[in-house]
Design a protein around this motif. Structure first.
Motif, PDB file in Angstrom:
ATOM      1  N   ASN A  40       0.841  -1.195   0.000  1.00  6.50           N
ATOM      2  CA  ASN A  40       0.000   0.000   0.000  1.00  6.50           C
ATOM      3  C   ASN A  40       0.875   1.244   0.000  1.00  6.50           C
ATOM      4  OD1 ASN A  40      -2.739  -1.398   0.667  1.00  6.50           O
ATOM      5  ND2 ASN A  40      -1.302  -2.198   2.178  1.00  6.50           N
ATOM      6  N   VAL A  41       0.573   2.176  -0.886  1.00  4.93           N
ATOM      7  CA  VAL A  41       1.353   3.398  -1.011  1.00  4.93           C
ATOM      8  C   VAL A  41       0.466   4.584  -0.649  1.00  4.93           C
ATOM      9  CG1 VAL A  41       2.836   4.757  -2.523  1.00  4.93           C
ATOM     10  CG2 VAL A  41       2.592   2.306  -2.914  1.00  4.93           C
ATOM     11  N   GLY A  42       0.979   5.463   0.218  1.00  7.36           N
ATOM     12  CA  GLY A  42       0.159   6.591   0.638  1.00  7.36           C
ATOM     13  C   GLY A  42       0.970   7.831   0.940  1.00  7.36           C
ATOM     14  N   ASP A  43       0.298   8.985   0.883  1.00  7.17           N
ATOM     15  CA  ASP A  43       0.959  10.255   1.163  1.00  7.17           C
ATOM     16  C   ASP A  43       0.982  10.530   2.669  1.00  7.17           C
ATOM     17  OD1 ASP A  43      -1.650  10.983   1.778  1.00  7.17           O
ATOM     18  OD2 ASP A  43      -1.957  12.115  -0.070  1.00  7.17           O
ATOM     19  N   ARG A  44       1.275  11.774   3.042  1.00  9.80           N
ATOM     20  CA  ARG A  44       1.460  12.115   4.456  1.00  9.80           C
ATOM     21  C   ARG A  44       0.208  11.933   5.299  1.00  9.80           C
ATOM     22  NH1 ARG A  44       5.048  17.405   3.041  1.00  9.80           N
ATOM     23  NH2 ARG A  44       3.571  17.366   1.334  1.00  9.80           N
ATOM     24  N   PHE A  45      -0.969  11.983   4.677  1.00 10.49           N
ATOM     25  CA  PHE A  45      -2.206  11.749   5.431  1.00 10.49           C
ATOM     26  C   PHE A  45      -2.193  10.362   6.068  1.00 10.49           C
ATOM     27  CE2 PHE A  45      -6.564  10.024   5.472  1.00 10.49           C
ATOM     28  CZ  PHE A  45      -7.153  10.912   6.370  1.00 10.49           C
ATOM     29  N   GLY A  60      -1.114  -8.736   7.068  1.00 18.96           N
ATOM     30  CA  GLY A  60      -0.174  -9.422   6.179  1.00 18.96           C
ATOM     31  C   GLY A  60       0.217  -8.583   4.978  1.00 18.96           C
ATOM     32  N   SER A  61      -0.056  -7.270   5.065  1.00 16.16           N
ATOM     33  CA  SER A  61       0.246  -6.358   3.964  1.00 16.16           C
ATOM     34  C   SER A  61       1.511  -5.557   4.269  1.00 16.16           C
ATOM     35  CB  SER A  61      -0.920  -5.391   3.735  1.00 16.16           C
ATOM     36  OG  SER A  61      -2.014  -6.041   3.136  1.00 16.16           O
ATOM     37  N   PHE A  62       1.931  -4.810   3.272  1.00 12.62           N
ATOM     38  CA  PHE A  62       3.098  -3.943   3.409  1.00 12.62           C
ATOM     39  C   PHE A  62       2.683  -2.514   3.085  1.00 12.62           C
ATOM     40  CE2 PHE A  62       4.464  -8.151   1.990  1.00 12.62           C
ATOM     41  CZ  PHE A  62       5.304  -8.510   3.043  1.00 12.62           C
ATOM     42  N   PHE A  63       3.516  -1.561   3.467  1.00 12.15           N
ATOM     43  CA  PHE A  63       3.201  -0.164   3.187  1.00 12.15           C
ATOM     44  C   PHE A  63       4.463   0.614   2.850  1.00 12.15           C
ATOM     45  CE2 PHE A  63       3.697  -0.457   7.825  1.00 12.15           C
ATOM     46  CZ  PHE A  63       4.670   0.513   8.067  1.00 12.15           C
ATOM     47  N   LEU A 122      10.489  11.940   3.156  1.00 14.26           N
ATOM     48  CA  LEU A 122      10.724  11.053   4.291  1.00 14.26           C
ATOM     49  C   LEU A 122       9.731   9.918   4.162  1.00 14.26           C
ATOM     50  CD1 LEU A 122      11.300  13.234   7.491  1.00 14.26           C
ATOM     51  CD2 LEU A 122      12.877  11.594   6.473  1.00 14.26           C
ATOM     52  N   LEU A 123      10.217   8.716   3.895  1.00 11.19           N
ATOM     53  CA  LEU A 123       9.362   7.564   3.664  1.00 11.19           C
ATOM     54  C   LEU A 123       9.566   6.523   4.752  1.00 11.19           C
ATOM     55  CD1 LEU A 123      10.025   7.117  -0.174  1.00 11.19           C
ATOM     56  CD2 LEU A 123       8.225   8.455   0.923  1.00 11.19           C
ATOM     57  N   VAL A 124       8.489   5.806   5.092  1.00 15.23           N
ATOM     58  CA  VAL A 124       8.587   4.682   6.029  1.00 15.23           C
ATOM     59  C   VAL A 124       8.000   3.445   5.366  1.00 15.23           C
ATOM     60  CG1 VAL A 124       8.531   6.082   8.125  1.00 15.23           C
ATOM     61  CG2 VAL A 124       6.378   5.299   7.128  1.00 15.23           C
ATOM     62  N   THR A 125       8.560   2.302   5.697  1.00 12.43           N
ATOM     63  CA  THR A 125       8.073   1.045   5.131  1.00 12.43           C
ATOM     64  C   THR A 125       8.326  -0.105   6.092  1.00 12.43           C
ATOM     65  OG1 THR A 125       8.187  -0.442   3.216  1.00 12.43           O
ATOM     66  CG2 THR A 125      10.246   0.554   3.918  1.00 12.43           C
ATOM     67  N   ASN A 126       7.469  -1.117   6.004  1.00  7.92           N
ATOM     68  CA  ASN A 126       7.699  -2.364   6.746  1.00  7.92           C
ATOM     69  C   ASN A 126       8.220  -3.459   5.826  1.00  7.92           C
ATOM     70  OD1 ASN A 126       5.289  -2.728   5.338  1.00  7.92           O
ATOM     71  ND2 ASN A 126       4.370  -4.002   6.922  1.00  7.92           N
ATOM     72  N   LEU A 127       8.521  -3.105   4.575  1.00 14.68           N
ATOM     73  CA  LEU A 127       9.134  -4.059   3.652  1.00 14.68           C
ATOM     74  C   LEU A 127      10.542  -4.390   4.140  1.00 14.68           C
ATOM     75  CD1 LEU A 127       8.027  -2.446   0.292  1.00 14.68           C
ATOM     76  CD2 LEU A 127       7.555  -4.819   0.932  1.00 14.68           C
ATOM     77  N   LEU A 139      11.225   4.488  -5.530  1.00 18.04           N
ATOM     78  CA  LEU A 139      10.554   4.308  -6.818  1.00 18.04           C
ATOM     79  C   LEU A 139       9.091   3.924  -6.619  1.00 18.04           C
ATOM     80  CD1 LEU A 139      10.655   4.102  -9.911  1.00 18.04           C
ATOM     81  CD2 LEU A 139      11.409   1.728  -9.643  1.00 18.04           C
ATOM     82  N   ILE A 140       8.828   3.047  -5.649  1.00 18.49           N
ATOM     83  CA  ILE A 140       7.450   2.644  -5.359  1.00 18.49           C
ATOM     84  C   ILE A 140       6.615   3.862  -4.990  1.00 18.49           C
ATOM     85  CG2 ILE A 140       5.995   1.401  -3.695  1.00 18.49           C
ATOM     86  CD1 ILE A 140       8.218  -0.747  -3.596  1.00 18.49           C
ATOM     87  N   TYR A 141       7.177   4.736  -4.154  1.00 19.27           N
ATOM     88  CA  TYR A 141       6.408   5.925  -3.755  1.00 19.27           C
ATOM     89  C   TYR A 141       6.149   6.839  -4.959  1.00 19.27           C
ATOM     90  CZ  TYR A 141       4.729  10.066  -1.473  1.00 19.27           C
ATOM     91  OH  TYR A 141       3.940  11.142  -1.120  1.00 19.27           O
TER      92      TYR A 141
END
Length: 204
Positions: A40-45, A60-63, A122-127, A139-141
């Motif tokens: 799942n890709v999302g902005d600052r909101f 079981g998803s990623f962001f 500034l990006l965060v991910t659990n990948l 690139l994903i963002y």
């Protein structure tokens, strides 16, 4: 009404859609539409709600979410940058948690800072590292803009100045029909339908 869309950025196609009332919560819709293995890709909101991080992970998803520059980052472990990361503008890569207090603390995640001539992200991910490098997370963002372009395309080809119904259900039917028509045309022609193609199918 509000259209919540699961959009496959690889195929360039919508895979699922939910039409809800205009005041519906986008974060709650994301929780409901999470599927195992989905990124799942999302902005600052989306990056403001730290509980959403754990909810997505439990599903079981990623962001990959953007966070505000004022976010409190509790760095745990700096990750060395590769040549690929540096070429992509990555200036910092760290395992961390977010939140000023223990009660607000987020799950453990990767924070990736990207600086280019015209952008600071500034990006965060659990990948995990083996699933996506820092450069790939960036690139994903950036591919998130494909979703914005798709929404713009929908508005252009639909010409949503006039709905055939006044109820949310009626408007939902009109939106679903337009999405179905666009997907069928794309599969048939191999191209994203333009305004004229949609006019032809509407006339038919």
């Amino acid at each position: 009404v509000r259209l919540h869309l699961r959009f496959n950025i690889v195929k360039g196609l919508p895979e699922d859609a939910t039409v809800q009332r205009g005041k519906s919560c986008e974060r709650q819709a994301l929780r409901q539409m999470c599927e195992p293995g989905q990124v799942n890709v999302g902005d600052r909101f989306y990056g403001e709600d730290y509980r959403l991080f754990s909810d997505v992970q439990k599903a079981g998803s990623f962001f990959v979410f953007r966070i505000k520059e004022t976010a409190v980052i509790n760095a745990e472990q700096e990750i060395p940058l590769t040549a690929e990361d540096q070429a992509a503008g990555v200036v910092r890569h760290v395992w961390a948690t977010l939140g000023a207090t223990e009660a607000l603390r987020s799950i453990r995640l990767r924070v990736i800072e990207i600086r280019t001539k015209d952008q600071h992200l500034l990006l965060v991910t659990n990948l995990s590292m083996d699933k996506a490098s820092a450069a790939l997370v960036g690139l994903i963002y950036r591919k998130r803009w494909d979703v914005e372009l798709f929404f713009r395309w929908i508005k252009c080809i639909l010409g949503c100045r006039h709905f055939f119904a006044e109820s949310p259900q009626g408007v939902a039917i009109q939106l679903y029909l337009a999405l179905i028509a666009s997907v069928l045309l794309l599969y048939y022609t191999g191209l994203r339908p333009n305004k004229r193609a949609m006019e032809l199918i509407q006339m038919y």
